[in-house]
Design a protein around this motif. Structure first.
Motif, PDB file in Angstrom:
ATOM      1  N   LEU A 331       0.734   1.182   7.205  1.00 19.53           N
ATOM      2  CA  LEU A 331       1.311   1.268   5.861  1.00 19.53           C
ATOM      3  C   LEU A 331       0.263   0.990   4.781  1.00 19.53           C
ATOM      4  CD1 LEU A 331       4.207   1.901   4.857  1.00 19.53           C
ATOM      5  CD2 LEU A 331       4.479  -0.539   4.438  1.00 19.53           C
ATOM      6  N   GLU A 332      -0.643   0.069   5.071  1.00 20.40           N
ATOM      7  CA  GLU A 332      -1.683  -0.250   4.070  1.00 20.40           C
ATOM      8  C   GLU A 332      -2.647   0.918   3.885  1.00 20.40           C
ATOM      9  OE1 GLU A 332      -2.572  -4.876   4.068  1.00 20.40           O
ATOM     10  OE2 GLU A 332      -2.487  -4.096   6.127  1.00 20.40           O
ATOM     11  N   LEU A 333      -2.863   1.687   4.927  1.00 15.53           N
ATOM     12  CA  LEU A 333      -3.715   2.881   4.824  1.00 15.53           C
ATOM     13  C   LEU A 333      -2.978   4.013   4.114  1.00 15.53           C
ATOM     14  CD1 LEU A 333      -6.438   4.189   5.647  1.00 15.53           C
ATOM     15  CD2 LEU A 333      -5.323   4.933   7.759  1.00 15.53           C
ATOM     16  N   LEU A 334      -1.688   4.168   4.433  1.00 17.85           N
ATOM     17  CA  LEU A 334      -0.912   5.269   3.868  1.00 17.85           C
ATOM     18  C   LEU A 334      -0.499   5.024   2.422  1.00 17.85           C
ATOM     19  CD1 LEU A 334       1.436   5.931   6.931  1.00 17.85           C
ATOM     20  CD2 LEU A 334      -0.326   7.484   6.094  1.00 17.85           C
ATOM     21  N   HIS A 335      -0.159   3.777   2.096  1.00 16.48           N
ATOM     22  CA  HIS A 335       0.386   3.477   0.766  1.00 16.48           C
ATOM     23  C   HIS A 335      -0.324   2.280   0.125  1.00 16.48           C
ATOM     24  CE1 HIS A 335       3.635   6.347   1.098  1.00 16.48           C
ATOM     25  NE2 HIS A 335       4.064   5.811   2.235  1.00 16.48           N
ATOM     26  N   GLY A 336      -1.632   2.173   0.334  1.00 16.72           N
ATOM     27  CA  GLY A 336      -2.379   1.028  -0.164  1.00 16.72           C
ATOM     28  C   GLY A 336      -2.291   0.849  -1.668  1.00 16.72           C
ATOM     29  N   ASP A 337      -2.443   1.945  -2.417  1.00 15.77           N
ATOM     30  CA  ASP A 337      -2.398   1.855  -3.881  1.00 15.77           C
ATOM     31  C   ASP A 337      -1.028   1.393  -4.362  1.00 15.77           C
ATOM     32  OD1 ASP A 337      -4.998   2.683  -3.993  1.00 15.77           O
ATOM     33  OD2 ASP A 337      -4.533   4.777  -4.484  1.00 15.77           O
ATOM     34  N   TYR A 338       0.016   1.937  -3.749  1.00 14.89           N
ATOM     35  CA  TYR A 338       1.383   1.560  -4.165  1.00 14.89           C
ATOM     36  C   TYR A 338       1.659   0.092  -3.821  1.00 14.89           C
ATOM     37  CZ  TYR A 338       6.435   1.606  -4.702  1.00 14.89           C
ATOM     38  OH  TYR A 338       7.721   1.314  -5.114  1.00 14.89           O
ATOM     39  N   LEU A 339       1.238  -0.347  -2.636  1.00 13.72           N
ATOM     40  CA  LEU A 339       1.429  -1.742  -2.246  1.00 13.72           C
ATOM     41  C   LEU A 339       0.707  -2.681  -3.214  1.00 13.72           C
ATOM     42  CD1 LEU A 339       1.104  -1.569   1.643  1.00 13.72           C
ATOM     43  CD2 LEU A 339       3.143  -2.188   0.345  1.00 13.72           C
ATOM     44  N   ALA A 340      -0.477  -2.280  -3.645  1.00 13.98           N
ATOM     45  CA  ALA A 340      -1.230  -3.099  -4.600  1.00 13.98           C
ATOM     46  C   ALA A 340      -0.459  -3.252  -5.905  1.00 13.98           C
ATOM     47  CB  ALA A 340      -2.602  -2.477  -4.853  1.00 13.98           C
ATOM     48  N   LYS A 341       0.197  -2.182  -6.353  1.00 17.14           N
ATOM     49  CA  LYS A 341       0.988  -2.243  -7.589  1.00 17.14           C
ATOM     50  C   LYS A 341       2.217  -3.142  -7.408  1.00 17.14           C
ATOM     51  CE  LYS A 341      -0.345   2.370  -9.239  1.00 17.14           C
ATOM     52  NZ  LYS A 341       0.129   3.755  -9.508  1.00 17.14           N
ATOM     53  N   VAL A 342       2.863  -3.038  -6.240  1.00 14.29           N
ATOM     54  CA  VAL A 342       4.027  -3.882  -5.951  1.00 14.29           C
ATOM     55  C   VAL A 342       3.639  -5.356  -6.016  1.00 14.29           C
ATOM     56  CG1 VAL A 342       5.615  -4.586  -4.105  1.00 14.29           C
ATOM     57  CG2 VAL A 342       5.293  -2.159  -4.604  1.00 14.29           C
ATOM     58  N   ASP A 366      15.772  -0.827  -2.854  1.00 17.02           N
ATOM     59  CA  ASP A 366      16.032   0.548  -2.403  1.00 17.02           C
ATOM     60  C   ASP A 366      14.927   1.490  -2.860  1.00 17.02           C
ATOM     61  OD1 ASP A 366      18.324  -0.319  -1.199  1.00 17.02           O
ATOM     62  OD2 ASP A 366      19.678   0.387  -2.764  1.00 17.02           O
ATOM     63  N   GLN A 367      14.523   1.367  -4.122  1.00 16.70           N
ATOM     64  CA  GLN A 367      13.488   2.253  -4.647  1.00 16.70           C
ATOM     65  C   GLN A 367      12.137   1.980  -4.006  1.00 16.70           C
ATOM     66  OE1 GLN A 367      13.962   4.920  -6.836  1.00 16.70           O
ATOM     67  NE2 GLN A 367      11.936   5.327  -5.986  1.00 16.70           N
ATOM     68  N   ILE A 368      11.799   0.702  -3.831  1.00 16.15           N
ATOM     69  CA  ILE A 368      10.526   0.361  -3.194  1.00 16.15           C
ATOM     70  C   ILE A 368      10.484   0.911  -1.766  1.00 16.15           C
ATOM     71  CG2 ILE A 368       9.126  -1.560  -2.316  1.00 16.15           C
ATOM     72  CD1 ILE A 368      10.077  -3.182  -4.768  1.00 16.15           C
ATOM     73  N   THR A 369      11.587   0.768  -1.045  1.00 20.68           N
ATOM     74  CA  THR A 369      11.643   1.277   0.330  1.00 20.68           C
ATOM     75  C   THR A 369      11.458   2.785   0.361  1.00 20.68           C
ATOM     76  OG1 THR A 369      13.136  -0.530   0.964  1.00 20.68           O
ATOM     77  CG2 THR A 369      13.039   1.383   2.416  1.00 20.68           C
ATOM     78  N   LEU A 370      12.147   3.488  -0.522  1.00 20.77           N
ATOM     79  CA  LEU A 370      12.008   4.952  -0.576  1.00 20.77           C
ATOM     80  C   LEU A 370      10.574   5.346  -0.877  1.00 20.77           C
ATOM     81  CD1 LEU A 370      15.239   6.038  -2.486  1.00 20.77           C
ATOM     82  CD2 LEU A 370      14.656   6.579  -0.119  1.00 20.77           C
TER      83      LEU A 370
END
Length: 376
Positions: A331-342, A366-370
């Motif tokens: 998940l950190e490789l696939l969505h690293g930028d988004y996780l950083a914003k979260v 719900d939105q974060i999961t999607l």
């Protein structure tokens, strides 16, 4: 370990917010109970011989079942499944069904946990939702159950019901806490299209609460639960130490379970199946020794997304190592930028390779999961 969910598809009347499968005609109740027992037999191999740690009777309104009907279900379960000696056995009940006599019967049955649908102590809100009970019956039902020796009791509440201010919700919380139950579940009023409230909303006869109003009541809920020693172990569920719902916790942890009855769902780790949401079609199939279910095989991405969706709702969070090792997705490789914003916005945190949401993040779960879902 594994669990069984039994859907009892009958209610005295239709709640205006409910879109679960049920019938307000009790004419075929005995037939459906017999069919449930037959389906238990037909599904005896679904869980591959795993011992049952939890049994949950939901609906619908399982408290409408007679003592003989409950006995038939439990006797059949014992015949075809191995049940752990300390199994958690929950029955959902409406306050108006829980007379002293009914509670005495339940106390003598295998049921050791009651889930009582209070929803509100405010009479106008109960009438708006078309609940069959009064506020007085809500209080009495819990007290009668406690007097009979039931220690494991959860009550349901609904917040976000339109009101001039938050005083009604504050009073509902105070009254629920005063009951000193071990577990409280609280859900925001959701307007489903095929319900009375959905129809009224579409016609402009009902105006749902604004998101900000609902969020404020959620924050009030969190504050009160923390003050009185209830841990939020899932977004909508709060328990005193050691009184978490084992059955529902297993759902969120991805433990296999078998669903019995019309509209019931099952999950074995790699696939889901859904029973037909029709009492008559269910009865027809079961009498022909056929399970009326549609199966869906889950792809690795489906399984990963399922794991994300359930674990991010809980205090335990999403184990990023498990997501990578078991399901094959980093998940950190696939969505690293988004996780950083979260994390930067204070919506979540990663600690010991586990992603959890903060209280603010839970409002947007719900939105974060999607946004974190993994594409095929």
């Amino acid at each position: 370990m594994a669990g069984i969910y039994i859907h009892v598809p009958f209610c005295k009347q239709s709640c205006h917010y409910c879109d679960f499968h049920f019938s307000t005609s009790l004419r075929r109740k005995e037939e459906v109970v017999q069919a449930i027992c037959q389906e238990i037999k037909l599904q005896q191999n679904y869980l591959s011989g795993q011992e049952l740690q939890t049994i949950y009777l939901g609906g619908g309104t399982p408290s409408l079942l007679t003592n003989l009907e409950l006995d038939a279900i439990f006797n059949t379960l014992h015949q075809y499944f191995k049940i752990a000696p300390n199994a958690e056995i929950t029955l959902e009940a409406n306050p108006d069904d829980l007379t002293a006599a009914k509670i005495k019967e339940l106390k003598q049955s295998p049921v050791n946990r009651l889930s009582i649908g209070l929803q509100s102590f405010h009479e106008p809100h109960l009438r708006l939702m078309n609940r069959a009970h009064s506020a007085a019956e809500s209080l009495a039902s819990v007290q009668l159950a406690q007097d009979a020796g039931f220690c494991n009791i959860t009550v349901d509440l609904i917040y976000g019901i339109p009101a001039p201010n938050h005083l009604i919700w504050a009073k509902d919380l105070d009254q629920a806490i005063a009951l000193q139950v071990s577990h409280i579940s609280a859900y925001a009023l959701t307007i489903e299209p095929k319900t009375a409230l959905g129809t009224w909303t579409k016609k402009g006869k009902f105006i749902p609460s604004e998101d900000e109003f609902i969020a404020t009541e959620f924050e009030m809920l969190l504050a009160q639960m923390q003050t009185y020693g209830y841990e939020q172990y899932e977004i909508s569920n709060f328990a005193k130490l050691g009184w978490e719902s084992r059955h529902n916790s297993n759902y969120w942890k991805g433990i296999p379970y078998l669903g019995i009855g019309p509209s019931a769902h099952s999950f074995n780790g790699t696939s889901r199946q859904y029973n037909v949401a029709s009492n008559s079609r269910y009865l027809t199939a079961i009498t022909q020794n056929t399970i009326p279910a549609t199966a869906e095989v889950l792809t690795p991405a489906d399984q990963a997304n399922e794991y994300l969706m359930t674990t991010l709702r809980t205090i335990w969070g999403c184990d990023l190592d498990k997501l990578k090792d078991k399901y094959g997705f980093d998940l950190e490789l696939l969505h690293g930028d988004y996780l950083a914003k979260v994390i930067q916005k204070g919506l979540g945190q990663i600690k010991n390779h586990t992603l959890t949401l903060t209280n603010q993040g839970k409002l947007l779960a719900d939105q974060i999961t999607l946004d974190l879902f993994i594409a095929e």
